[in-house]
Scaffold this motif. Structure first.
Motif, PDB file in Angstrom:
ATOM      1  N   LEU A  41      38.906  37.400  44.428  1.00  0.00           N
ATOM      2  CA  LEU A  41      37.818  36.278  44.214  1.00  0.00           C
ATOM      3  C   LEU A  41      38.510  35.045  43.302  1.00  0.00           C
ATOM      4  O   LEU A  41      39.200  35.571  42.475  1.00  0.00           O
ATOM      5  CB  LEU A  41      36.478  36.805  43.545  1.00  0.00           C
ATOM      6  N   PRO A  42      38.544  33.864  43.732  1.00  0.00           N
ATOM      7  CA  PRO A  42      39.060  32.860  42.599  1.00  0.00           C
ATOM      8  C   PRO A  42      38.504  32.960  41.553  1.00  0.00           C
ATOM      9  O   PRO A  42      37.394  33.117  41.166  1.00  0.00           O
ATOM     10  CB  PRO A  42      38.679  31.531  43.677  1.00  0.00           C
ATOM     11  N   GLU A  43      39.312  32.614  40.443  1.00  0.00           N
ATOM     12  CA  GLU A  43      39.019  32.836  38.867  1.00  0.00           C
ATOM     13  C   GLU A  43      37.791  31.431  38.609  1.00  0.00           C
ATOM     14  O   GLU A  43      36.678  31.732  37.982  1.00  0.00           O
ATOM     15  CB  GLU A  43      40.122  32.686  38.147  1.00  0.00           C
ATOM     16  N   GLN A  44      38.333  30.397  39.503  1.00  0.00           N
ATOM     17  CA  GLN A  44      37.364  29.095  39.087  1.00  0.00           C
ATOM     18  C   GLN A  44      36.674  28.636  40.458  1.00  0.00           C
ATOM     19  O   GLN A  44      37.469  28.485  41.391  1.00  0.00           O
ATOM     20  CB  GLN A  44      38.136  28.176  38.471  1.00  0.00           C
TER      21      GLN A  44
END
Lengths: 104, 291
Positions: free
Chosen positions: B11-14
């Motif tokens: 999952l992307p961090e941001q």
């Protein structure tokens, strides 16, 4: 960043698959554009303001999807799909999603 | 033979799909932007109205407002020969020789305890009976009449009406009639309008003072009405209230008139008493019971 709506990219080999990435934006035009569109509704023809709005929305949604893919370490997104829905009067959502992959 | 792709879910961090700006900051930016735009539009449209008002001749105005009936028009018709109305008309016509309004003005009276007079589009000045109970001298009454006549000369009645229409249309066009946003920005427009009205009132006072000097050769009685108002409502229109009021505070207007008289070298002498026909108790008069 490569984008395609096919499962494969001709001439490239997928080495890693990261899963689904997506981008979305909900946008509205300023009041002036809405007034112009209202006038255009009387005479008919293309509502250029809204065409422009949706184009901007697609570009922004793609940019956000690419940013997600880049964060995961991908260099391509395959199986890209667009969808849209009306969120409020005069405001629409553009949603784009696909599978983030690394290709060689 | 190539190995099958590796599956490495993550999952992307941001999340770029969600705004990271504080909603209150965004609200403040939007509100100030909309308010600034509306104020700018209101200011420029107000100037346009002022410019357009100068092109409306008295004849054109009469045609434009011929269908507009002032409330109580039937009462006005009945008081045509009322000696008080005749006396007011005579006084106003004589004052007209000094300020050259260029309008066919008509004066009428209306039953009210309030001390005031109004300039309606189409050249009808309405004097409230309460004014005759408040004013002690002919000069004081002449000043009030001259002030209303000055509004016609400056086209203030058209400017005020035009600006009102423009602002209402502007806010309705941008935010929808009666919307919450309109309610939110209305006070800002109100302040601007009140300040503008005060400027127009000050200009009308100036011309009324000059008219009084031309007519009586002195300016005695010019501040009489405001002095009476000041006594009547010591607290009203003070502080912030005065800022919102469309008429400048009585004290300020008295000071301004005295300064103007001093600068112009206008003398202040004894005033003439109010004509006998205009004195007395009005309650129970035929006017009050006209139907």
């Amino acid at each position: 960043m490569l984008l395609t709506n096919t499962e494969e990219i001709p001439g490239k080999r997928i080495t890693t698959c990261y899963g689904v990435v997506s981008g979305s934006t909900v946008r509205a035009k300023h009041a002036g554009r809405d007034i112009m569109a209202g006038l255009k509704n009387i005479f008919g023809g293309e509502l250029k303001g809204y065409t422009e709005l949706l184009q901007e929305s697609r570009d922004e949604a793609i940019k956000r999807m690419k940013a997600q893919a880049r964060q995961l370490g991908a260099n391509a997104v395959v199986n890209v799909r667009f969808s849209t829905s009306s969120v409020a009067a005069g405001a629409a959502e553009i949603y784009v999603y696909g599978t983030a992959v690394t290709v060689e | 033979m190539h190995p099958s792709p590796e599956y490495r879910p993550g999952l992307p961090e941001q999340n770029d799909n969600v705004s990271h700006d504080h909603p209150l900051k965004e609200f403040a930016v939007l509100l100030s932007g909309v308010t600034a735009f509306i104020l700018l539009a209101a200011w420029s449209l107000g100037l346009l109205v002022d410019w357009a008002a100068g092109f409306i001749s008295p004849e054109m105005e009469a045609v434009m407002f011929s269908s507009m009936q002032v409330s109580g028009a039937a009462v006005f018709d009945k008081q045509k020969d009322d000696p008080r109305r005749v006396e007011l008309q005579r006084l106003m016509d004589e004052l007209g020789r000094c300020n050259e309004v260029g309008y066919p003005l008509q004066v009428n009276m209306a039953p009210s305890k309030d001390a005031n007079a109004f300039a309606f589009p189409g050249g009808r000045i309405v004097v409230l009976e309460g004014l005759l109970d408040t004013i002690r001298s002919e000069n004081g009454l002449s000043f009030v009449l001259a002030h209303e006549m000055a509004h016609y000369k400056h086209r203030d009645h058209l400017r005020g009406m035009g600006r009102g229409l423009v602002f209402t249309a502007l806010s309705a066009l941008l935010t929808g009639a009666g919307s919450d946003i309109t309610q939110l920005i209305a006070p800002a427009l109100g302040i601007g309008q009140a300040r503008y009205s005060q400027e127009r009132e000050a200009l009308a006072d100036k011309l009324a003072l000059e008219t009084l000097h031309c007519f009586y050769e002195h300016v005695g009685g010019a501040t009489e009405f405001f002095e009476a108002m000041q006594e009547e409502s010591e607290e009203q229109g003070r502080g912030l209230g005065g800022y919102f009021a469309s008429h400048p505070e009585a004290v300020q207007r008295i000071d301004a008139l005295r300064r103007l008289a001093s600068v112009s070298g206008f003398a202040e002498r004894e005033t003439a008493p109010l004509p006998t026909v205009l004195k007395g108790e009005h309650i129970g008069s035929p006017l009050r019971h006209s139907k």
